[in-house]
Design an enzyme around this catalytic site. Structure first.
Site, PDB file in Angstrom:
ATOM      1  N   VAL A   1       4.093  36.513  17.998  1.00  0.00           N
ATOM      2  CA  VAL A   1       5.049  36.609  16.890  1.00  0.00           C
ATOM      3  C   VAL A   1       6.453  36.168  17.296  1.00  0.00           C
ATOM      4  O   VAL A   1       7.424  36.428  16.584  1.00  0.00           O
ATOM      5  CB  VAL A   1       5.094  38.051  16.335  1.00  0.00           C
ATOM      6  CG1 VAL A   1       3.780  38.405  15.679  1.00  0.00           C
ATOM      7  CG2 VAL A   1       5.449  39.057  17.437  1.00  0.00           C
TER       8      VAL A   1
ATOM      9  N   ALA B   1      12.151  24.233  26.647  1.00  0.00           N
ATOM     10  CA  ALA B   1      12.455  23.952  28.049  1.00  0.00           C
ATOM     11  C   ALA B   1      13.382  22.754  28.197  1.00  0.00           C
ATOM     12  O   ALA B   1      14.292  22.763  29.040  1.00  0.00           O
ATOM     13  CB  ALA B   1      11.155  23.712  28.814  1.00  0.00           C
TER      14      ALA B   1
ATOM     15  N   ARG C   1       9.447  35.075  20.635  1.00  0.00           N
ATOM     16  CA  ARG C   1       9.984  35.461  21.932  1.00  0.00           C
ATOM     17  C   ARG C   1      11.394  36.022  21.750  1.00  0.00           C
ATOM     18  O   ARG C   1      12.078  35.682  20.783  1.00  0.00           O
ATOM     19  CB  ARG C   1      10.003  34.265  22.893  1.00  0.00           C
ATOM     20  CG  ARG C   1       8.617  33.699  23.167  1.00  0.00           C
ATOM     21  CD  ARG C   1       8.672  32.538  24.151  1.00  0.00           C
ATOM     22  NE  ARG C   1       9.124  32.945  25.462  1.00  0.00           N
ATOM     23  CZ  ARG C   1       8.341  33.478  26.397  1.00  0.00           C
ATOM     24  NH1 ARG C   1       7.056  33.675  26.160  1.00  0.00           N
ATOM     25  NH2 ARG C   1       8.824  33.810  27.580  1.00  0.00           N
TER      26      ARG C   1
ATOM     27  N   TYR D   1       3.941  28.147  16.717  1.00  0.00           N
ATOM     28  CA  TYR D   1       3.357  27.134  17.589  1.00  0.00           C
ATOM     29  C   TYR D   1       2.546  27.742  18.735  1.00  0.00           C
ATOM     30  O   TYR D   1       1.502  27.199  19.129  1.00  0.00           O
ATOM     31  CB  TYR D   1       4.429  26.174  18.097  1.00  0.00           C
ATOM     32  CG  TYR D   1       5.320  26.715  19.187  1.00  0.00           C
ATOM     33  CD1 TYR D   1       5.029  26.494  20.531  1.00  0.00           C
ATOM     34  CD2 TYR D   1       6.468  27.439  18.884  1.00  0.00           C
ATOM     35  CE1 TYR D   1       5.844  26.975  21.532  1.00  0.00           C
ATOM     36  CE2 TYR D   1       7.292  27.925  19.877  1.00  0.00           C
ATOM     37  CZ  TYR D   1       6.974  27.698  21.203  1.00  0.00           C
ATOM     38  OH  TYR D   1       7.783  28.189  22.197  1.00  0.00           O
ATOM     39  N   ILE D   2       2.949  28.888  19.270  1.00  0.00           N
ATOM     40  CA  ILE D   2       2.215  29.483  20.386  1.00  0.00           C
ATOM     41  C   ILE D   2       0.850  29.979  19.915  1.00  0.00           C
ATOM     42  O   ILE D   2      -0.189  29.683  20.521  1.00  0.00           O
ATOM     43  CB  ILE D   2       3.023  30.624  21.024  1.00  0.00           C
ATOM     44  CG1 ILE D   2       4.298  30.089  21.676  1.00  0.00           C
ATOM     45  CG2 ILE D   2       2.177  31.353  22.083  1.00  0.00           C
ATOM     46  CD1 ILE D   2       5.222  31.164  22.213  1.00  0.00           C
TER      47      ILE D   2
ATOM     48  N   GLU E   1      -1.289  35.797   9.678  1.00  0.00           N
ATOM     49  CA  GLU E   1       0.122  35.404   9.554  1.00  0.00           C
ATOM     50  C   GLU E   1       0.755  36.112   8.364  1.00  0.00           C
ATOM     51  O   GLU E   1       0.226  36.077   7.257  1.00  0.00           O
ATOM     52  CB  GLU E   1       0.235  33.888   9.403  1.00  0.00           C
ATOM     53  CG  GLU E   1       1.604  33.370   9.026  1.00  0.00           C
ATOM     54  CD  GLU E   1       2.703  33.767  10.003  1.00  0.00           C
ATOM     55  OE1 GLU E   1       3.729  34.296   9.531  1.00  0.00           O
ATOM     56  OE2 GLU E   1       2.517  33.574  11.225  1.00  0.00           O
TER      57      GLU E   1
ATOM     58  N   THR F   1       8.938  30.817  33.051  1.00  0.00           N
ATOM     59  CA  THR F   1       7.838  30.957  32.089  1.00  0.00           C
ATOM     60  C   THR F   1       7.161  29.627  31.818  1.00  0.00           C
ATOM     61  O   THR F   1       5.935  29.514  31.828  1.00  0.00           O
ATOM     62  CB  THR F   1       8.371  31.550  30.771  1.00  0.00           C
ATOM     63  OG1 THR F   1       8.821  32.887  31.007  1.00  0.00           O
ATOM     64  CG2 THR F   1       7.282  31.574  29.706  1.00  0.00           C
TER      65      THR F   1
ATOM     66  N   HIS G   1       1.606  -4.314  20.160  1.00  0.00           N
ATOM     67  CA  HIS G   1       0.350  -4.205  19.426  1.00  0.00           C
ATOM     68  C   HIS G   1      -0.815  -4.334  20.397  1.00  0.00           C
ATOM     69  O   HIS G   1      -0.786  -5.191  21.287  1.00  0.00           O
ATOM     70  CB  HIS G   1       0.256  -5.328  18.380  1.00  0.00           C
ATOM     71  CG  HIS G   1      -1.046  -5.362  17.653  1.00  0.00           C
ATOM     72  ND1 HIS G   1      -1.352  -4.485  16.640  1.00  0.00           N
ATOM     73  CD2 HIS G   1      -2.134  -6.164  17.815  1.00  0.00           C
ATOM     74  CE1 HIS G   1      -2.562  -4.754  16.187  1.00  0.00           C
ATOM     75  NE2 HIS G   1      -3.058  -5.771  16.886  1.00  0.00           N
TER      76      HIS G   1
END
Length: 462
Positions: free
Chosen positions: A268, A317, A270, A185-186, A205, A42, A441
């Site tokens: 929503v 992952a 996995r 997050y998706i 949501e 995936t 810097h």
């Protein structure tokens, strides 16, 4: 039917499975990897990589269609035009290049890769159904790395204009309007990307906040960005169904309303992929919907291992990769155990969010008195020169011995700071270790240095 034998049989060629196979092959273990679809799973094919490619393309389009930032630099341009077919072709070319690379690495490690669907017969054998015929594989060690799949809602089954994240990444045209169900997050990553591509996006949501896994301090800059993009956010709202271009929603007050949308993205969460390959024949101990494992990724059956999303949260992952590498080394005779202390979680929204270790509330609950150092990017020279001074770096440490417990950041490009954050936690750094390390810097990493100084009560640039 062909009979094959091996030391290690790995079912699933995603990040966990292929990394386990590569490491096992490098260690001299006779290894067979079975993947039903494309190597990379995936993440590489329909998740992490293509979504980040789409996000990058959306950022490029947005920079050209919102000229005020460029005007500040003295740059003026003609209105841009988007050829989305070429965008998708570019994204697909990246995926092909990476999947081809995975295949080459497996071959170099002398791993036998089989394209087909595996059915487990017991903890020592499996039947692989491929276009070329059936093969029975006998193994000493079985590694289950079957990953996860998008969850659908009973009221919004996938199909037609109701999309999973996989379907959304395969669209051939940019939708005029999109309703995103789920502000994790998706949903947030893809919703913001399509908004930058010109789609009218509405996010629905059920919970009272976006990105519920992150604290409010981290998500506030993302909420401001949503507003700037014109994304409407409906919190405390439930999606009830979709018909005739309208998503039916019960809002926070319980009243019914509709959201006009050409497409609906259901994001929503996995679920682990535990069916369809004979897992029930093994009678393994479960932890809810996930396979139960110990600190070595061993299941309740001897010499049967499980890694990645099928074993629970966090479904990331890089967690799967680390588990896969470890399991291969354990099978080869090394002493290893998995430490989940420093697994970075990254949300590739605009701005990005990184979290490693404990949040301030969790740190206080676990250790009592804590120190917090926060340094804003508006005081960082490199962030200013990139026109990206929204956000901050925050360090959380114990008050008694200054051991760092959590590091968090929100800002443009902060995902690239995640390795430094993880390394600090992995090595048990104290605030003094970070404060005493010279940070180049001008870079955004200076905000990490300054946050540690702030926590110690001796800030320099704020």
């Amino acid at each position: 039917m062909t009979e094959l034998r091996c030391k290690v049989l790995i079912v699933g060629g995603g990040p966990g499975g292929y990394v386990a196979a590569i490491r096992a092959g490098e260690l001299g273990l006779d290894t067979i990897l079975v993947e039903a679809d494309r190597l990379g799973g995936t993440c590489l094919n329909v998740g992490c990589i293509p979504s980040k490619a789409l996000i990058h393309a959306a950022d490029a389009v947005h920079a050209l269609t919102e000229p005020h930032a460029l005007n500040a630099l003295g740059v003026s341009i003609a209105p841009p035009a988007l050829d989305y077919a070429r965008t998708i072709a570019w994204k697909d070319a990246i995926v092909t290049r990476l999947t081809t690379g995975v295949g080459a690495l497996l071959k170099k490690a002398h791993v036998r890769s089989l394209r087909g669907r595996a059915t487990l017969l017991d903890g020592k054998s499996a039947l692989v159904h491929a276009d070329t015929g059936e093969q029975r594989i006998h193994c000493e060690h079985l590694v289950i790395a079957t990953g996860s799949e998008p969850m659908e809602l009973a009221a919004l089954p996938f199909g037609g204009d109701i999309l999973s994240s996989t379907h959304a990444l395969a669209l051939t045209d940019v939708p005029r309007s999109l309703a995103v169900v789920g502000a994790g997050y998706i949903g947030m990553e893809l919703g913001m990307a399509f908004a930058k591509l010109g789609t009218k996006v509405t996010i629905v949501e059920a919970l009272p906040k976006i990105l519920p896994l992150y604290d409010d301090e981290l998500t506030q800059p993302v909420a401001r960005s949503l507003a700037d993009l014109g994304v409407e956010t409906m919190l405390g709202a439930r999606a009830l169904g979709f018909a005739d271009g309208a998503l039916k929603v019960a809002n926070a007050e319980g009243a019914g309303t509709t959201v006009a949308a050409d497409k609906v993205l259901v994001a929503v969460g996995r679920r682990p992929r535990t069916s369809g390959f004979g897992l029930e024949t093994l009678d393994l101990a479960m932890a809810g919907p996930f396979l139960r494992i110990d600190e070595r990724c061993a299941t309740s059956m001897r010499n049967v291992w499980a890694i990645g999303d099928v074993t629970g949260e966090p479904m990331l992952a890089h967690r799967a990769m680390a588990q896969g590498e470890m399991v291969a080394e354990i099978i080869a005779g090394e002493r290893r155990a998995f430490d989940h202390l420093a697994i970075p979680a990254i949300c590739f929204t605009d701005p990005e969010i990184v979290a490693v270790g404990l949040s301030p509330d969790a740190a206080k609950a676990a250790h009592g008195e804590i120190l917090i150092g926060l340094f804003p990017f508006r005081a960082n020279g490199r962030a200013m020169t990139k026109q990206a001074d929204e956000g901050f770096v925050r360090v959380v440490a114990r008050a008694d011995n200054h051991v760092v417990l959590g590091i968090h950041a929100v800002g443009a490009g902060v995902s690239e700071l995640s390795a430094a954050f993880s390394l600090a936690l992995e090595m048990g750094a104290r605030l003094e270790d970070i404060a005493g390390t010279i940070h180049a810097h001008p870079t955004e990493s200076e905000a990490f240095h300054e946050a540690a100084l702030k926590a110690l009560g001796k800030p320099l640039h704020i």
